[in-house]
Design a protein around this motif. Structure first.
Motif, PDB file in Angstrom:
ATOM      1  N   ILE A 237       0.818  -1.215   0.000  1.00 14.88           N
ATOM      2  CA  ILE A 237       0.000   0.000   0.000  1.00 14.88           C
ATOM      3  C   ILE A 237       0.849   1.261   0.000  1.00 14.88           C
ATOM      4  O   ILE A 237       0.366   2.334  -0.371  1.00 14.88           O
ATOM      5  CB  ILE A 237      -0.975   0.022   1.197  1.00 14.88           C
ATOM      6  N   ASN A 238       2.126   1.148   0.382  1.00 13.07           N
ATOM      7  CA  ASN A 238       3.001   2.322   0.365  1.00 13.07           C
ATOM      8  C   ASN A 238       3.822   2.423  -0.904  1.00 13.07           C
ATOM      9  O   ASN A 238       4.604   3.349  -1.081  1.00 13.07           O
ATOM     10  CB  ASN A 238       3.952   2.295   1.570  1.00 13.07           C
TER      11      ASN A 238
ATOM     12  N   ASP B 147       4.256   3.220  -4.652  1.00 13.00           N
ATOM     13  CA  ASP B 147       3.598   4.029  -5.675  1.00 13.00           C
ATOM     14  C   ASP B 147       4.628   4.454  -6.702  1.00 13.00           C
ATOM     15  O   ASP B 147       5.277   5.476  -6.566  1.00 13.00           O
ATOM     16  CB  ASP B 147       2.950   5.266  -5.039  1.00 13.00           C
TER      17      ASP B 147
ATOM     18  N   TYR C 123      -5.646   8.736 -12.241  1.00 16.26           N
ATOM     19  CA  TYR C 123      -5.053   8.048 -11.102  1.00 16.26           C
ATOM     20  C   TYR C 123      -4.815   8.995  -9.934  1.00 16.26           C
ATOM     21  O   TYR C 123      -4.917   8.598  -8.773  1.00 16.26           O
ATOM     22  CB  TYR C 123      -3.749   7.353 -11.511  1.00 16.26           C
TER      23      TYR C 123
ATOM     24  N   ARG D 113      -6.352   8.372  -6.227  1.00 14.83           N
ATOM     25  CA  ARG D 113      -5.604   8.409  -4.973  1.00 14.83           C
ATOM     26  C   ARG D 113      -6.215   9.416  -3.997  1.00 14.83           C
ATOM     27  O   ARG D 113      -6.322   9.158  -2.796  1.00 14.83           O
ATOM     28  CB  ARG D 113      -4.139   8.745  -5.251  1.00 14.83           C
TER      29      ARG D 113
ATOM     30  N   ILE E 140      -9.509   7.999  -2.646  1.00 19.43           N
ATOM     31  CA  ILE E 140      -9.250   6.913  -1.697  1.00 19.43           C
ATOM     32  C   ILE E 140      -8.958   7.492  -0.319  1.00 19.43           C
ATOM     33  O   ILE E 140      -9.468   7.023   0.703  1.00 19.43           O
ATOM     34  CB  ILE E 140      -8.075   6.035  -2.180  1.00 19.43           C
ATOM     35  N   GLU E 141      -8.145   8.544  -0.294  1.00 22.40           N
ATOM     36  CA  GLU E 141      -7.754   9.142   0.983  1.00 22.40           C
ATOM     37  C   GLU E 141      -8.887   9.927   1.638  1.00 22.40           C
ATOM     38  O   GLU E 141      -8.994   9.968   2.864  1.00 22.40           O
ATOM     39  CB  GLU E 141      -6.549  10.063   0.764  1.00 22.40           C
TER      40      GLU E 141
ATOM     41  N   GLN F 213      -9.238   1.780   2.726  1.00 24.96           N
ATOM     42  CA  GLN F 213      -8.042   2.240   2.027  1.00 24.96           C
ATOM     43  C   GLN F 213      -6.994   1.137   1.956  1.00 24.96           C
ATOM     44  O   GLN F 213      -6.373   0.910   0.909  1.00 24.96           O
ATOM     45  CB  GLN F 213      -7.443   3.460   2.739  1.00 24.96           C
ATOM     46  N   THR F 214      -6.808   0.443   3.063  1.00 27.30           N
ATOM     47  CA  THR F 214      -5.812  -0.627   3.104  1.00 27.30           C
ATOM     48  C   THR F 214      -6.132  -1.712   2.088  1.00 27.30           C
ATOM     49  O   THR F 214      -5.264  -2.159   1.327  1.00 27.30           O
ATOM     50  CB  THR F 214      -5.752  -1.243   4.516  1.00 27.30           C
TER      51      THR F 214
ATOM     52  N   ARG G  10      -5.885  -0.293  -1.654  1.00 29.86           N
ATOM     53  CA  ARG G  10      -4.492  -0.075  -2.056  1.00 29.86           C
ATOM     54  C   ARG G  10      -3.769  -1.405  -2.275  1.00 29.86           C
ATOM     55  O   ARG G  10      -2.943  -1.537  -3.183  1.00 29.86           O
ATOM     56  CB  ARG G  10      -3.763   0.760  -1.009  1.00 29.86           C
TER      57      ARG G  10
ATOM     58  N   GLY H 215      -2.308  -2.739  -5.789  1.00 31.23           N
ATOM     59  CA  GLY H 215      -0.910  -3.141  -5.845  1.00 31.23           C
ATOM     60  C   GLY H 215      -0.727  -4.548  -6.374  1.00 31.23           C
ATOM     61  O   GLY H 215       0.395  -5.018  -6.543  1.00 31.23           O
TER      62      GLY H 215
END
Length: 204
Positions: free
Chosen positions: A101-102, A104, A129, A133, A136-137, A145-146, A149, A153
Motif C-alpha cells: 500500500i506504500n 507508488d 489516477y 488516490r 481513496i484518501e 483504504q488498506t 491499495r 498493488g
C-alpha cells in the motif's frame, strides 16, 4: 478432431472414455502453458502442478461450458487464470501489506482478474489516477483504504485476508463498499462511469 460436445461427454464422470479424455486434455494444457509461460521463468514442475489444479477446476465446471468458444480454448483460459493466480500468490508470499500500500511507482496497476487497467483514450491517465488516490484518501475508511491499495498493488484477495486476519468474504464486502463509494465520488466529480469502469470493474 474431437467435437465440443464430445469433450464434455467424454470428461463426464460417467463416461467410459473419461481417463483417455483427461490424458489428452492434460497434454494440451501442458503444451499451452509451456508456451504461454515461456518468458515467466517457471519450471516444468510448476507447469505440472498448475495443469493438475486446472484439470480439477475444469472437471468441476463442465456444466458451465456454453459452447461459445472451442472447448480447448475455454479450458486453456481456466489454466492460464490458475497459473496467474498462483504466480501472484507466490510473488506476494513474503510481502507485507505495508509494502504494497506504500508502493507508488506510477505504473499501471493490475486488478484481481489480472486484466491490465484501461481507461478512455480521451481521459488523461495521470489525472485519473491522481483523482483515484485523492478519493481513496478522502472518501474511504482506513480499513477500506488498506484493502483497495493492496488490491491496486496486485495483492491477491486470499493474501489480503490472511494479512488482515480475516476471510475472503469480509474482504469482498470491504471491496464492494469501497468501490461503491469511489464510483459515486468519481461521478460526482464529473468523471463518467465509462471512464472509471476500467479501474473499478475488477473482480476476484
Amino acid at each position: 478432431m474431437v467435437s465440443q460436445t464430445d469433450w464434455v461427454e467424454r470428461l463426464n464422470s460417467e463416461s467410459a472414455n473419461r481417463d483417455e479424455a483427461i490424458t489428452q486434455l492434460r497434454a494440451i494444457l501442458i503444451r499451452g502453458l509451456q508456451k504461454a509461460l515461456s518468458s515467466k521463468g517457471v519450471d516444468n514442475a510448476f507447469v505440472e502442478d498448475i495443469t493438475q489444479d486446472a484439470l480439477l477446476r475444469i472437471l468441476d465446471s463442465l456444466e458451465t461450458f456454453e459452447g461459445r468458444s472451442q472447448f480447448t480454448t475455454w479450458a486453456m483460459a481456466i489454466a492460464i487464470r490458475t497459473a496467474v493466480s498462483e504466480m501472484r500468490r507466490r510473488h506476494f508470499k513474503d510481502v507485507s501489506l505495508e509494502q504494497v500500500i506504500n508502493h507508488d511507482d506510477g505504473q499501471v496497476v493490475e486488478l484481481e482478474d489480472s486484466d491490465t487497467v484501461t481507461v478512455s483514450a480521451t481521459l488523461d491517465k495521470e489525472i485519473l489516477y491522481a483523482n483515484l488516490r485523492r478519493l481513496i484518501e478522502s472518501d474511504l475508511t482506513q480499513h477500506q483504504q488498506t484493502v483497495i491499495r493492496a488490491l491496486l498493488g496486485g495483492m491477491p484477495v486470499e493474501t489480503i485476508a490472511d494479512r488482515l486476519g480475516t476471510n475472503r468474504n469480509a474482504v469482498y464486502k470491504t471491496m464492494h463498499d469501497a468501490r461503491t463509494k469511489l464510483k459515486r465520488a468519481f461521478e460526482s466529480s464529473g468523471v463518467s462511469r465509462e471512464d472509471i469502469q476500467g479501474i473499478l470493474a475488477g473482480g476476484a
